[in-house]
Motif scaffolding. Structure first.
Motif, PDB file in Angstrom:
ATOM      1  N   TYR A 159       0.799  -1.233   0.000  1.00  0.00           N
ATOM      2  CA  TYR A 159       0.000   0.000   0.000  1.00  0.00           C
ATOM      3  C   TYR A 159       0.833   1.286   0.000  1.00  0.00           C
ATOM      4  O   TYR A 159       0.296   2.366  -0.167  1.00  0.00           O
ATOM      5  CB  TYR A 159      -0.935   0.035   1.204  1.00  0.00           C
ATOM      6  N   PRO A 219       4.596   3.520  -1.075  1.00  0.00           N
ATOM      7  CA  PRO A 219       5.657   3.497  -2.080  1.00  0.00           C
ATOM      8  C   PRO A 219       7.035   3.129  -1.530  1.00  0.00           C
ATOM      9  O   PRO A 219       7.839   2.508  -2.220  1.00  0.00           O
ATOM     10  CB  PRO A 219       5.668   4.937  -2.618  1.00  0.00           C
ATOM     11  N   THR A 244     -10.958   3.664  -3.701  1.00  0.00           N
ATOM     12  CA  THR A 244      -9.657   3.170  -3.269  1.00  0.00           C
ATOM     13  C   THR A 244      -9.523   3.268  -1.754  1.00  0.00           C
ATOM     14  O   THR A 244     -10.213   4.058  -1.111  1.00  0.00           O
ATOM     15  CB  THR A 244      -8.504   3.932  -3.989  1.00  0.00           C
ATOM     16  N   CYS A 303      -6.241   3.345  -0.480  1.00  0.00           N
ATOM     17  CA  CYS A 303      -4.838   3.722  -0.272  1.00  0.00           C
ATOM     18  C   CYS A 303      -4.532   5.042  -0.972  1.00  0.00           C
ATOM     19  O   CYS A 303      -4.308   5.076  -2.183  1.00  0.00           O
ATOM     20  CB  CYS A 303      -3.914   2.628  -0.781  1.00  0.00           C
ATOM     21  N   THR A 349      -1.883   6.943  -0.519  1.00  0.00           N
ATOM     22  CA  THR A 349      -0.478   7.013  -0.951  1.00  0.00           C
ATOM     23  C   THR A 349      -0.306   6.349  -2.306  1.00  0.00           C
ATOM     24  O   THR A 349       0.395   6.862  -3.177  1.00  0.00           O
ATOM     25  CB  THR A 349       0.426   6.317   0.091  1.00  0.00           C
ATOM     26  N   CYS A 350      -0.968   5.190  -2.489  1.00  0.00           N
ATOM     27  CA  CYS A 350      -0.792   4.464  -3.763  1.00  0.00           C
ATOM     28  C   CYS A 350      -1.526   5.158  -4.915  1.00  0.00           C
ATOM     29  O   CYS A 350      -0.981   5.296  -5.999  1.00  0.00           O
ATOM     30  CB  CYS A 350      -1.335   3.036  -3.687  1.00  0.00           C
ATOM     31  N   ASP A 351      -2.753   5.551  -4.686  1.00  0.00           N
ATOM     32  CA  ASP A 351      -3.620   5.950  -5.805  1.00  0.00           C
ATOM     33  C   ASP A 351      -3.836   7.458  -5.948  1.00  0.00           C
ATOM     34  O   ASP A 351      -4.355   7.905  -6.972  1.00  0.00           O
ATOM     35  CB  ASP A 351      -4.991   5.262  -5.669  1.00  0.00           C
TER      36      ASP A 351
END
Ligand SMILES: Cc1cc2nc3c(=O)[nH]c(=O)nc-3n(C[C@H](O)[C@H](O)[C@H](O)COP(=O)(O)OP(=O)(O)OC[C@H]3O[C@@H](n4cnc5c(N)ncnc54)[C@H](O)[C@@H]3O)c2cc1C
Length: 305
Positions: free
Chosen positions: A44, A46, A132, A134, A136-138
């Motif tokens: 989840y 980077p 979503t 997450c 941070t991810c998306d």
């Protein structure tokens, strides 16, 4: 439908499960790892900046290194399959996963945590299509778009503070008054592209193939807000329901003793799914290792090997 026998099943392949499998193999236990994915919550974010031995490392690289090391010791890894049930059978256990079953002498549960869902119409259908869990991810995928963040705690506040730098407008939809650091809530109040709506119940997420809007209910009002993305930030819950009779604490985390044994003899647990305080990769990994060493001792002490 396949059936296979092993000394031990490790359920979950986050840091706790991978470390458990590594140590189970170091102890020469025939080991099967059953997991929905390899990496767990590390997928989840980077990058990881606090894993001992690496000042900063991309999450994908840390996962790859852990996986390579675990696999070099030769456990059977069943990836992409969720364990659905663990049942006692004779002196051991049967673990069911999809159509397959695994007969084992001991089990390590390392199933970690999953994001809490809102449970509203449209959410499940639109996961990956604008819904979503997450930020941070998306977050970067929503550059210049309107988004909603749903939640009332610190993770929702951090998500909104992150997204206001990316999105054209952020709606922070909180079912209660926001709970968090007053200066951060103040920062949200000052941002021109953030609208905070408190006491807002999200009743549906709408869209045909992708998110187009959210419907909220507040006071006596119902409103539809046009958004391209919905970031659900309502917390995480432990996956602790695989076996009947496990003692859980009030947060639904598995209670373990100092040898990582749960209330069911022969079933061990490690990592975020347990009641151990502080949820971190380093801690989950060390707990996974310890649970495997303790399981090995238990198997020897109880004449199961
Ligand atoms: C966005 C984010 C950023 C983070 N950043 C950091 C950080 O920088 N540093 C840090 O130390 N920690 C960080 N953490 C916390 C850290 O990732 C967790 O503490 C750690 O991953 C817990 O490891 P675990 O193995 O116990 O569980 P998890 O990582 O949750 O892994 C559980 C595994 O079990 C699998 N699973 C679940 N249910 C089943 C089932 N029924 N059958 C089969 N498999 C199943 C899952 O797919 C997963 O592979 C972060 C967490 C998040 C969400």
């Amino acid at each position: 439908m396949a059936s296979a026998a092993y000394d031990i099943a490790v359920i979950g392949a986050g840091p706790a499960g991978m470390a458990a499998a590594l140590y189970a193999r170091i102890k020469r236990l025939e080991t099967v790892v059953i997991s929905k994915d390899v990496g767990g919550q590390m997928l989840y974010g980077p990058a990881i900046g606090n894993y001992l031995g690496f000042e900063a490392i991309p999450s994908a690289e840390l996962i790859m290194r852990m996986r390579t090391q675990m696999e070099a010791h030769g456990p059977t890894v069943v990836e992409g399959n969720a364990a659905t049930k663990v049942e006692r059978k004779g002196r051991g256990f049967i673990v069911s996963a999809g159509h397959d079953t695994y007969q084992v002498k001991a089990v390590i549960i390392a199933t970690g945590k999953v994001p809490r869902r809102l449970g509203v119409p449209g959410e499940r259908e639109l996961v990956g299509k604008g819904v979503t869990y997450c930020t941070t991810c998306d977050g970067p995928l929503f550059k210049g778009k309107q988004v909603a963040v749903v939640g009332s705690g610190m993770s929702a506040i951090y998500a909104a503070l992150h997204l206001l730098r990316i999105a054209s407008h952020v709606f922070l939809l909180s079912d209660y008054a926001l709970m968090g650091e007053p200066h951060l809530i103040g920062d949200l109040g000052k941002a021109a592209n953030v609208t905070v709506i408190e006491s807002a119940q999200v009743t549906s997420i709408n869209g045909d193939g992708k998110v187009e809007s959210v419907t909220i209910h507040y006071g006596d009002d119902t409103q539809e807000i046009k958004v391209d993305g919905v970031f659900v930030e309502t917390g995480w819950k432990p996956v602790s329901d695989l076996i009947r009779g496990l003692k859980l604490n009030k947060d639904q985390e598995i209670v373990i003793d100092k040898s990582h044994m749960t209330s069911v003899p022969g079933v061990f647990a490690a990592g975020d799914v347990t009641m151990v305080a502080e949820k971190q990769i380093l801690i989950a990994a060390s707990e996974g290792a310890r649970s495997a060493m303790q399981a090995f001792r238990w198997l020897l002490d109880n004449r199961r090997l």
